[in-house]
Scaffold this active site. Structure first.
Site, PDB file in Angstrom:
ATOM      1  N   ASP B 102       9.812   9.085  12.660  1.00 43.84           N
ATOM      2  CA  ASP B 102      11.261   9.300  12.600  1.00 43.84           C
ATOM      3  C   ASP B 102      11.593  10.507  13.480  1.00 43.84           C
ATOM      4  O   ASP B 102      10.711  11.088  14.120  1.00 43.84           O
ATOM      5  CB  ASP B 102      11.726   9.468  11.149  1.00 43.84           C
ATOM      6  CG  ASP B 102      11.165  10.728  10.521  1.00 43.84           C
ATOM      7  OD1 ASP B 102      10.419  11.480  11.198  1.00 43.84           O
ATOM      8  OD2 ASP B 102      11.466  10.980   9.354  1.00 43.84           O
ATOM      9  N   CYS B 325      -3.129 -10.691  -7.767  1.00 41.83           N
ATOM     10  CA  CYS B 325      -3.303  -9.693  -6.705  1.00 41.83           C
ATOM     11  C   CYS B 325      -4.767  -9.566  -6.288  1.00 41.83           C
ATOM     12  O   CYS B 325      -5.668  -9.615  -7.118  1.00 41.83           O
ATOM     13  CB  CYS B 325      -2.766  -8.350  -7.198  1.00 41.83           C
ATOM     14  SG  CYS B 325      -2.884  -7.027  -5.984  1.00 41.83           S
ATOM     15  N   CYS B 330      -6.911  -4.368  -8.409  1.00 39.41           N
ATOM     16  CA  CYS B 330      -6.836  -5.582  -9.240  1.00 39.41           C
ATOM     17  C   CYS B 330      -8.056  -6.490  -9.110  1.00 39.41           C
ATOM     18  O   CYS B 330      -8.353  -7.258 -10.017  1.00 39.41           O
ATOM     19  CB  CYS B 330      -5.584  -6.389  -8.898  1.00 39.41           C
ATOM     20  SG  CYS B 330      -4.064  -5.588  -9.439  1.00 39.41           S
ATOM     21  N   HIS B 369      -2.598  -0.338  -4.979  1.00 40.77           N
ATOM     22  CA  HIS B 369      -1.983  -1.558  -5.515  1.00 40.77           C
ATOM     23  C   HIS B 369      -0.547  -1.736  -5.013  1.00 40.77           C
ATOM     24  O   HIS B 369      -0.167  -2.807  -4.536  1.00 40.77           O
ATOM     25  CB  HIS B 369      -2.001  -1.561  -7.040  1.00 40.77           C
ATOM     26  CG  HIS B 369      -1.190  -2.689  -7.596  1.00 40.77           C
ATOM     27  ND1 HIS B 369      -1.665  -3.979  -7.640  1.00 40.77           N
ATOM     28  CD2 HIS B 369       0.087  -2.749  -8.051  1.00 40.77           C
ATOM     29  CE1 HIS B 369      -0.723  -4.780  -8.100  1.00 40.77           C
ATOM     30  NE2 HIS B 369       0.356  -4.063  -8.370  1.00 40.77           N
TER      31      HIS B 369
END
Lengths: 405, 405
Positions: B102, B325, B330, B369
């Site tokens: 940015d 997932c 997971c 995750h």
């Protein structure tokens, strides 16, 4: 289940280069319910079911063979009822190699005035929620059964170097006090063994040599434990605040007397130099929070001495922490060290920046590096013993560490 | 260097199952100096040269194609002189795929009363050490040149929804204020482009559409930017505190008007639902701190809704966060989801325990995750667009998210 095989020792030799006196160092192989451990070995500490800041897969990648769990902490959180549902600590924390758990004795001892010791056990208030709790040799064995650790430790009283009792606080423990404490631990050892049998725990139980700074008490403790014939023997009550020369004196006295055909575990020790001294005195197994705790404080171990990453001198340094290291922090995904031309590792400048910004990746990489350093040190010890050049290795180790980073 | 190829769109269709009106969704391929990015894409945010709590290798494993760096933060620490020695941010943070930075405009704007905006630029005090600093379009370009990001953003003023100026604080920004701000950003856009040319920066510069909540100002902004012919266009000044219906109104107005042959980037947005709405309105690129920030606060995204890991209901739950997932949290090292029979992942009970103990591994696994969830959501969007079934995908997405975990 425990099988210990002695693979090599470190005998005295005479070569054209000179005489070497040998040491008590041993190369061994320990077979446990969840796998084989090559000794001498360092065991990363996973207090609450996690080696702080390190993924289980990273531990595997750096060659960890066995890790610790703390019975006292896991009893407090998440509690045995949760871990029992997972059939033990292995599935809960997703670590399928061997685990050793301590007995909780050291942690209740560390509560100081918050706990009261009797023949039966230790009464104390939970540091988590203030509940009144009672830990006994039997309860420690029951918790460790639920954790299903490959090696359980006997519940003992860790004899302090300086008293923590209200009446004698800060005074050096007397022979009388050390004897009473050591004898209590022996009686508890017997109760642990009985409870382990009653529970039909298929894992191994280690006895712990106590006796404070008194050689003759250490001898009595060891003799008492040998009568009970534990499959492994630990040395406790060292690195508990005593001057280093006392630790070395007791280690040099006890280490060589430990039963040859059993694994020897020096609890809670220590610096890289302490580990080498331990191996020289017949120790096979070590654990210590130092690599992970120091990592979180920005103190990094390296072959050429220790390094404070917070120091401004690292601000623009493109080198990794240790030019010979193959850990993920120093050598990245390629695993090729800087000295061998690898340039995938993270620089000191980057680690300095992460530390300065309080970024999590700092302690994550530092923990991987420090644990890898300890595990690799033990790998080099094993290689040296296998090759019959342990004496030369120790000489080089001290010279390298003195070089400076 | 920037090449953008439009690979597929989402046309209206009539099938035996019914009519679908189509959307402005696009499937594209963006080629940058450090590699190719398949769009639509989510870009993880690495403010200080690190995606908080996540290793670069984990980002690669979860399919991150491009990440962000924050010019303002990196200017403060470690500073351009350090990063210049590494030839840019890529080597410093060990990420060899594309990076977008940015301009620093949003961060100086966020300093509120601590900064003063003039035609020339923004004067402010360093939040790190109090130094008086001055950021201009030219300086922003110079810093981004040193960072060597594949995509640099123009320096702009982010028009607030509620004023932060002392005299009008808390009032909704007027048309006059939004116009002045938008016109200033346009003049700055031109200066950025000139400085980018002067510096012979080989990377790409994006212009940013501003104009607050006013459709006609957004149109004027876009027309002004198109005169300058930037290779990519961003939509800024959304998700800055306005009610969601205003954001959607502006997005639905601006998105479809963006030039077809250029990549479209919606800055700082947002929830999974926001991303889908963005894609429907022609957006190709997104970034947001939400997945990593929420992870550190214990809020986890899943296909079937969001989940607070702190909640006591997870205490003994052996399931992973999301049964479908394949992330490391997971599905563990095997990468096989629970729904497909994998049992290598970490349980909700374990993640609950880590959170309760304040263990670092908790946010580490949660960050992996949540980022994986966002990246995989975009992968599913791309797959649906490739297969010409985006309408059905969106329907299923909303139904799944409403199911609950």
């Amino acid at each position: 289940m425990l099988k210990f095989e002695l693979l090599a020792t470190d005998p005295a030799t005479t070569t054209p280069e000179g005489s070497y006196l040998g040491s008590h160092a041993r190369r061994g192989r320990l077979t446990l319910n969840h796998g084989v451990v090559q000794t001498p070995i360092f065991m990363p500490v996973g207090t609450y079911g996690t080696v702080k800041g390190v993924m289980p897969r990273s531990l595997e990648e750096m060659g960890a063979q066995i890790i610790l769990g703390n019975t006292f902490h896991l009893w407090m959180r998440p509690g045995t009822e949760v871990i029992s549902q997972f059939g033990g600590l292995h599935d809960f924390e997703k670590w399928d190699k061997p685990i050793l758990t301590d007995s909780g004795g050291f942690q209740v001892w560390s509560l100081g005035e918050m706990r009261k010791i009797s023949e039966e056990g230790v009464k104390f208030s939970s540091p988590v929620n203030g509940d009144k709790l009672f830990l006994t040799p039997e309860i420690s064995m029951q918790i460790q059964r639920a954790l299903n650790s490959d090696i359980a430790m006997q519940f003992d009283e860790c004899t302090p170097y300086l008293s923590v009792e209200p009446k004698t606080k800060g005074q050096v423990t007397t022979e009388r006090e050390a004897r009473d404490s050591m004898e209590l631990s022996l009686r508890w050892a017997k109760r642990c063994q009985a409870e382990m049998d009653r529970l039909e725990n298929p894992n191994a139980l280690f006895g712990i040599v106590q006796g404070g700074m008194f050689e003759h008490l250490r001898d009595e403790s060891l003799a008492g434990l040998e009568e009970l014939d534990f499959p492994g023997i630990a040395v406790g009550g060292l690195s508990v605040g005593e001057p280093k020369e006392h630790m070395m004196r007791v280690l040099q006295h006890v280490g060589p007397k430990l039963p040859k055909h059993k694994p020897h575990y020096l609890m809670g020790v220590g610096t890289p130099e302490d580990l080498i001294a331990g191996v020289q005195n017949g120790i096979d197994m070590f654990d210590c929070v130092m690599p992970t705790r120091n990592a979180r404080n920005g103190t990094l171990f390296s072959r050429f001495g220790d390094l404070k990453i917070r120091n401004a001198r690292h601000k623009t340094d493109k080198q990794p922490l240790d030019e010979t290291c193959t850990c993920h922090a120093c050598a990245g995904t390629s695993g090729v060290s800087w000295a061998n031309g690898g340039r995938d590792g993270f620089s000191r400048a980057y680690l300095h920046h992460l530390d300065r910004c309080g970024e999590m990746l700092g302690p994550m990489l530092a923990s991987i590096h420090n644990l890898h350093y300890y595990l690799n040190l033990m790998q080099e010890v094993r290689d040296a013993l296998d090759a019959g050049r342990f004496g030369a290795f120790v000489k080089q180790f001290h010279a390298d560490r003195a070089r400076g980073v």
